[in-house]
Design a protein around this motif. Structure first.
Motif, PDB file in Angstrom:
ATOM      1  N   ASP A 169     -21.397 -43.589  -3.365  1.00  0.00           N
ATOM      2  CA  ASP A 169     -22.041 -44.722  -2.699  1.00  0.00           C
ATOM      3  C   ASP A 169     -21.844 -44.566  -1.198  1.00  0.00           C
ATOM      4  O   ASP A 169     -20.732 -44.276  -0.731  1.00  0.00           O
ATOM      5  CB  ASP A 169     -21.432 -46.049  -3.158  1.00  0.00           C
ATOM      6  N   GLU A 192     -22.187 -37.793  -7.506  1.00  0.00           N
ATOM      7  CA  GLU A 192     -22.723 -39.043  -6.980  1.00  0.00           C
ATOM      8  C   GLU A 192     -21.676 -39.785  -6.141  1.00  0.00           C
ATOM      9  O   GLU A 192     -20.475 -39.655  -6.355  1.00  0.00           O
ATOM     10  CB  GLU A 192     -23.197 -39.947  -8.121  1.00  0.00           C
ATOM     11  N   ALA A 208     -18.849 -43.276  -6.542  1.00  0.00           N
ATOM     12  CA  ALA A 208     -19.893 -44.183  -7.039  1.00  0.00           C
ATOM     13  C   ALA A 208     -19.276 -45.344  -7.821  1.00  0.00           C
ATOM     14  O   ALA A 208     -18.370 -45.166  -8.634  1.00  0.00           O
ATOM     15  CB  ALA A 208     -20.866 -43.411  -7.928  1.00  0.00           C
ATOM     16  N   GLY A 209     -19.738 -46.573  -7.526  1.00  0.00           N
ATOM     17  CA  GLY A 209     -19.294 -47.754  -8.245  1.00  0.00           C
ATOM     18  C   GLY A 209     -18.063 -48.413  -7.681  1.00  0.00           C
ATOM     19  O   GLY A 209     -17.583 -49.404  -8.244  1.00  0.00           O
ATOM     20  N   THR A 210     -17.533 -47.917  -6.530  1.00  0.00           N
ATOM     21  CA  THR A 210     -16.314 -48.521  -5.956  1.00  0.00           C
ATOM     22  C   THR A 210     -16.609 -49.257  -4.656  1.00  0.00           C
ATOM     23  O   THR A 210     -15.695 -49.534  -3.873  1.00  0.00           O
ATOM     24  CB  THR A 210     -15.244 -47.443  -5.684  1.00  0.00           C
ATOM     25  N   THR A 245     -17.295 -55.531  -1.899  1.00  0.00           N
ATOM     26  CA  THR A 245     -18.255 -56.628  -1.899  1.00  0.00           C
ATOM     27  C   THR A 245     -18.677 -56.961  -0.469  1.00  0.00           C
ATOM     28  O   THR A 245     -17.839 -57.028   0.429  1.00  0.00           O
ATOM     29  CB  THR A 245     -17.615 -57.880  -2.526  1.00  0.00           C
ATOM     30  N   ARG A 273     -26.772 -45.728  -3.485  1.00  0.00           N
ATOM     31  CA  ARG A 273     -26.387 -44.694  -4.439  1.00  0.00           C
ATOM     32  C   ARG A 273     -27.008 -43.372  -3.999  1.00  0.00           C
ATOM     33  O   ARG A 273     -28.194 -43.295  -3.699  1.00  0.00           O
ATOM     34  CB  ARG A 273     -26.835 -45.080  -5.848  1.00  0.00           C
TER      35      ARG A 273
END
Length: 362
Positions: free
Chosen positions: A343, A341, A294-296, A299, A305
């Motif tokens: 992504d 969690e 999560a969070g990586t 772009t 999530r």
């Protein structure tokens, strides 16, 4: 070998319409598969071609010969078609050679020619050494090949196969699939194949017709059917697919921005003509989703999530279930022991967009 043409085929049983306007043009030498769930009309279509069912409307022709239409209905024995049934339908009290001799006797073919054709047909399926055995002395795979040899022994113009591999176990079915594909390519015989097994259809076919409720929903190559299914229903039936409902938020340069119900916003490369606010369904296959901590997220990629629900090791990969909003999403991954969690990443070109509602589970 001739082509097969089916035009506006209709079949009713009493007040129930089983086939409704089925059209197909099957090319000379093509391996054409009718794929769909039970009750979709695929076997009825095959039986109409074989002459085992009399259509309520429409026409069927093979190589320019009209089988059905304009007041014509040729009986099965007049059509010179080879057919293999799911049950194989071998005579248990006759040897393998005698099983193959029966259709030749019905055609009044002499003894020496019968013997030649039987030997040739059994050689094609690598069973010449078992001509004197009885069906109960053969394995399931060998019985399946005998049924195929019997369908080929009188040189039919078209081969019709009704789920011929469904009685085999998984490993034997995989072997039989490869063998059948080679044999059909070597013979160059026009083949119409019925199955509910998507993997079988993808592996064997030149083209596939996906059927639903008596209609052909999509006809295309295996790649077209899997990669660009024409409807959410096709995507749901052929392979595994995740469906996320949402509404169109904006359209820019071939990308449609979709607000998913309670799961964030994603962009999909699509030409779907949908206006802002329209309800849509985003479809993405499990192998197109990448699970990262999560969070990586990189772009430019769509990122959802999610929380791991379960994970299973299936040999070549791990299969995970993630919770995304109020929906469960399947993910195929090489990563072991994902937990907590994450992504879920996918590019705009990795998803499909449909105006259809989310398909019901089958």
């Amino acid at each position: 070998m001739p082509d097969v043409r089916i035009t506006n085929l209709v079949k009713r049983f009493g007040e129930t319409t089983v086939l409704e306007g089925v059209d197909a043009a099957i090319a000379d030498g093509e391996f054409f598969t009718l794929l769909g769930p039970s009750g979709c009309g695929k076997s009825t279509t095959l039986n109409c071609v074989a002459g085992l069912e009399r259509p309520s409307g429409g026409t069927i022709s093979v190589g320019g010969t009209v089988f059905v239409g304009d007041g014509v209905f040729l009986q099965p024995e007049e059509r010179n078609l080879g057919m293999v049934f799911q049950s194989y339908a071998l005579w248990p009290h006759k040897t393998i050679a005698e099983n193959l001799a029966l259709p030749l006797k019905l055609r009044k073919i002499g003894r020496s020619e019968r013997d030649r054709r039987i030997a040739e047909a059994l050689a094609k399926v690598d069973l010449g050494h078992l001509a004197g055995r009885y069906p109960h002395q053969l394995s399931g795979g060998q019985q399946q090949r005998v049924a195929l040899a019997r369908a080929l022994v009188y040189s039919p113009s078209v081969l019709l196969l009704d789920e011929p591999l469904s009685n085999l176990d998984a490993k034997l079915r995989e072997q039989a699939r490869a063998w059948l594909k080679r044999l059909q390519a070597d013979l160059g015989i026009t083949t119409v194949y019925v199955t509910h097994d998507q993997e079988e259809a993808l592996a064997l076919s030149d083209r596939i017709a996906v059927m639903s409720e008596g209609r052909m929903t999509q006809v295309g190559t295996p790649v077209e059917i899997y990669e660009t299914p024409a409807a959410a229903e096709v995507a749901a039936f052929v392979g595994r697919c995740n469906f996320l409902p949402g509404r169109v938020a904006a359209r820019t340069d071939g990308l449609v921005e979709v607000d998913l119900d309670g799961a964030g916003t994603v962009r999909v490369a699509s030409g779907l003509q949908a206006r802002e606010g329209d309800a849509v369904t985003v479809a993405v296959r499990p192998e197109r989703l990448e699970a990262v901590p999560a969070g990586t997220a990189a772009t430019g990629a769509n990122a959802l999530r999610a929380a791991v629900v379960t994970g299973s090791y299936v040999g070549s990969r791990y299969e995970y279930l993630f919770q995304v909003g109020d929906r469960t999403v399947q993910v195929d991954s090489a990563r072991a022991r994902l937990g907590g969690e994450a992504d879920l990443l996918f590019g705009p070109e990795d998803a499909l967009l449909y105006a259809d509602p989310v398909p019901a589970a089958k």
